[in-house]
Design a protein around this motif. Structure first.
Motif, mmCIF file in Angstrom:
data_model
loop_
_atom_site.group_PDB
_atom_site.id
_atom_site.type_symbol
_atom_site.label_atom_id
_atom_site.label_comp_id
_atom_site.label_asym_id
_atom_site.label_seq_id
_atom_site.Cartn_x
_atom_site.Cartn_y
_atom_site.Cartn_z
ATOM 1 N N GLY A 397 60.981 -16.495 29.640
ATOM 2 C CA GLY A 397 61.539 -16.002 28.385
ATOM 3 C C GLY A 397 62.852 -16.638 27.980
ATOM 4 N N ILE A 398 63.262 -17.679 28.658
ATOM 5 C CA ILE A 398 64.514 -18.355 28.300
ATOM 6 C C ILE A 398 64.217 -19.455 27.280
ATOM 7 N N LYS A 399 64.859 -19.363 26.131
ATOM 8 C CA LYS A 399 64.688 -20.360 25.079
ATOM 9 C C LYS A 399 65.816 -21.380 25.203
ATOM 10 N N LEU A 400 65.470 -22.581 25.610
ATOM 11 C CA LEU A 400 66.452 -23.648 25.809
ATOM 12 C C LEU A 400 66.449 -24.568 24.601
ATOM 13 N N GLU A 401 67.574 -24.610 23.898
ATOM 14 C CA GLU A 401 67.716 -25.488 22.741
ATOM 15 C C GLU A 401 68.451 -26.747 23.164
ATOM 16 N N LEU A 402 67.860 -27.902 22.934
ATOM 17 C CA LEU A 402 68.438 -29.177 23.350
ATOM 18 C C LEU A 402 69.303 -29.763 22.247
ATOM 19 N N LEU A 403 70.510 -30.222 22.645
ATOM 20 C CA LEU A 403 71.453 -30.848 21.711
ATOM 21 C C LEU A 403 71.659 -32.295 22.154
ATOM 22 N N PRO A 404 70.842 -33.231 21.661
ATOM 23 C CA PRO A 404 70.972 -34.630 22.086
ATOM 24 C C PRO A 404 72.191 -35.305 21.480
ATOM 25 N N GLY A 405 72.727 -36.296 22.195
ATOM 26 C CA GLY A 405 73.873 -37.046 21.695
ATOM 27 C C GLY A 405 74.128 -38.267 22.549
ATOM 28 N N GLU A 406 74.992 -39.152 22.072
ATOM 29 C CA GLU A 406 75.375 -40.322 22.857
ATOM 30 C C GLU A 406 76.137 -39.879 24.101
ATOM 31 N N GLY A 407 76.106 -40.719 25.122
ATOM 32 C CA GLY A 407 76.770 -40.385 26.372
ATOM 33 C C GLY A 407 78.234 -40.031 26.200
ATOM 34 N N ARG A 408 78.946 -40.796 25.378
ATOM 35 C CA ARG A 408 80.370 -40.532 25.168
ATOM 36 C C ARG A 408 80.594 -39.166 24.535
#
Length: 535
Positions: A397-408
């Protein structure tokens, strides 16, 4: 194959003008004989100043540009060898170290290397006190006393006095780190602005004495190095090294197969299988001390609950991640000390168990789960693992929202501890167990403006007792007792910490068969270029 026009230009001196780097196009062409070209993910580079660099790719660059007083033996990392120092000794009370410099050494600029450069290098490192500054300040050296405890006795002799009788091996191992790189004080001082010790200039320029000279870096594009023919270790066998930012692994493989690059540095299982079947290519491996982990910020009220943190450890399918994503490049590992370090344990207490995770979540008052975000570097294997976790955690039941970005960008957010969850790697700054114990198991102040900003601090984990225990162990001179404490610390850490430790890296490099000599070290700064040769 015929060299195209732009690759021919890359072989010329214009490539190494200090103000720019000539672009290399992805058209199919062999690389010049005296130039090695690598395809690699280098979007994590923030600075190339040894007093500031604290990222994997940047550390690889500075490891080839700057010399230290001492370094570890690449053939036996447990052995300390002289680099700029021809000899060193410790006082009877273990508080003062004396280093004698080799005679007639010079920086890339031609300026002589003297003890004054050593003093200045330490002064700027502790005064700037950027991310790696703690490696030196932990010995009681700071901007107020540095000129009293780091002294030039004569042009070839320098002494460093520490505040406690640390184990000699611990101190010397710290002196092999990037932040202990010796800079050309005259050149740096000529580029100081607003009392910044040349930091802004040093981000994109070099002032070292190492095997290579930086000739340009463009963020998220490439960097170029030129051989130093007068290096103390002998002239590098390859005149130029160019590293191009190629984030897509399929593109890295294609460039390698066509001969546009000599190395592909980030290939995973899906790309390595066909590479291993190509008669023109080869694969090399080296054990890396890098830990791949999740950092759970306890500023988030849900992640602050011990039951939730443990539930996420039971919701991570370590075996599936290795089998389906990282096989051959990462091996499952669940403790903060890498395999091969003093006190490292092989315990793997967690496996994918949804029932146990649900019971823990219910105990935490979160029976129906919750929503949480994860900052993810836009590169493999991080995105692949994050997507796998998204599916695994959903079972409870855990909703994981991914926030992609550059490494820096993701690193900057993590260091400001404004994340919920961060997925990334941690590599040793020096080859002593304290390097990882300090960052994973010490948080001297949990204040937002704390002086020491370890990984425990980044995740707001307030641990006064564990901090005290870990700090005391670095002074333990009985090796077996010290080892036992590290083993105990890791087992406690596995159970209670806001870290889900997933695996340890096996660095894999794919290259053309006519290229040899690249050295994969236990840390990024030990990935050495100077012995690379093209047949």
């Amino acid at each position: 194959m015929r060299m195209n026009r732009r690759l021919a230009m890359a072989a010329g001196a214009a490539l190494f003008a200090t103000t720019a780097i000539v672009s290399i196009t992805p058209s199919f062409a062999q690389t010049p004989r005296d130039t090695v070209v690598m395809a690699k993910q280098i979007d994590d580079i923030i600075s190339l100043d040894p007093a500031e660099v604290f990222e994997f790719s940047g550390s690889e660059v500075t490891g080839n540009i700057y010399d230290r007083l001492v370094n570890y033996d690449v053939n036996d990392p447990s052995r300390i060898v002289g680099q700029l120092a021809e000899s060193w000794s410790a006082s009877a009370d273990g508080m003062t170290y004396t280093f004698k410099l080799r005679p007639n050494l010079k920086f890339h600029s031609g300026n002589p290397i003297t003890s004054a450069d050593v003093v200045y290098s330490f002064q700027r490192a502790v005064t700037l006190n950027k991310s790696p500054g703690f490696i030196i300040t932990q010995f009681g050296i700071n901007k107020d006393n540095v000129l009293d405890v780091v002294k030039a006795v004569d042009p070839q002799t320098v002494t460093i006095t520490v505040n406690k009788p640390y184990a000699t091996s611990f101190f010397l191992n710290c002196m092999t780190s990037d932040v202990a790189g010796i800079v050309d004080s005259k050149l740096v001082q000529a580029n100081v602005k607003d009392n910044d010790f040349g930091n802004e200039w040093m981000k994109r320029n070099s002032a070292g004495s190492g095997a290579y000279i930086l000739r340009g870096w463009r963020a998220n594009e490439q960097y170029a190095l030129e051989a130093n023919p007068n290096w103390i270790g002998g002239a590098p066998k390859t005149r130029r090294v160019i590293v191009r930012h190629v984030p897509e692994l399929a593109s890295q493989r294609l460039l390698l197969e066509k001969g546009d690059v000599d190395f592909a540095r980030n290939l995973l299982k899906d790309q390595l299988t066909p590479v291993s079947q190509n008669k023109d290519l080869k694969i090399d491996q080296g054990d890396k001390g890098y830990i791949l982990y999740l950092g759970l910020n306890t500023k988030n009220p849900n992640l602050a609950k011990p039951e939730v943190r443990e539930a996420l450890k039971w919701l991570t399918d370590y075996e599936a991640i290795e089998r389906n994503i990282t096989q051959g490049t990462y091996a499952t590992h669940q403790s903060f000390l890498p395999k091969g370090f003093l006190g490292a344990i092989s315990d793997k207490p967690y496996r994918y168990d949804v029932a146990k995770a649900k019971a823990l979540l219910e105990k935490a008052g979160l029976k129906d789960g919750f929503t949480v975000t994860m900052d993810v570097r836009n590169a493999s294997p991080f995105t692949d693992i994050a997507q796998a976790l998204q599916a695994q955690w959903a079972a409870a039941g855990i909703k994981l929202e991914l926030l992609p970005g550059e490494g820096r960008a993701t690193l900057t957010k993590y260091r400001a501890r404004t994340h919920d969850i961060y997925i990334g790697q941690w590599g040793p700054d020096y080859l002593d167990p304290h390097t990882n114990a300090e960052t994973f198991a010490i948080n001297e102040s949990n204040a937002d403006d704390a002086r020491s900003k370890t990984l425990a601090w980044r995740n707001a984990w307030d641990i006064p007792e564990m901090t005290k225990k870990t700090l005391a162990n670095v002074l333990e001179r009985d090796t077996e007792k010290r080892k036992a404490v590290y083993e105990e610390l890791q087992r406690e850490h596995q159970k209670t910490s806001p870290f889900v430790i997933i695996s340890q890296q096996i660095e894999v490099t794919a290259s053309r068969k006519n290229v040899t000599g690249f050295r994969i070290g236990p840390s990024s700064s030990g990935n050495y270029y100077w012995n690379i040769v093209k047949g």
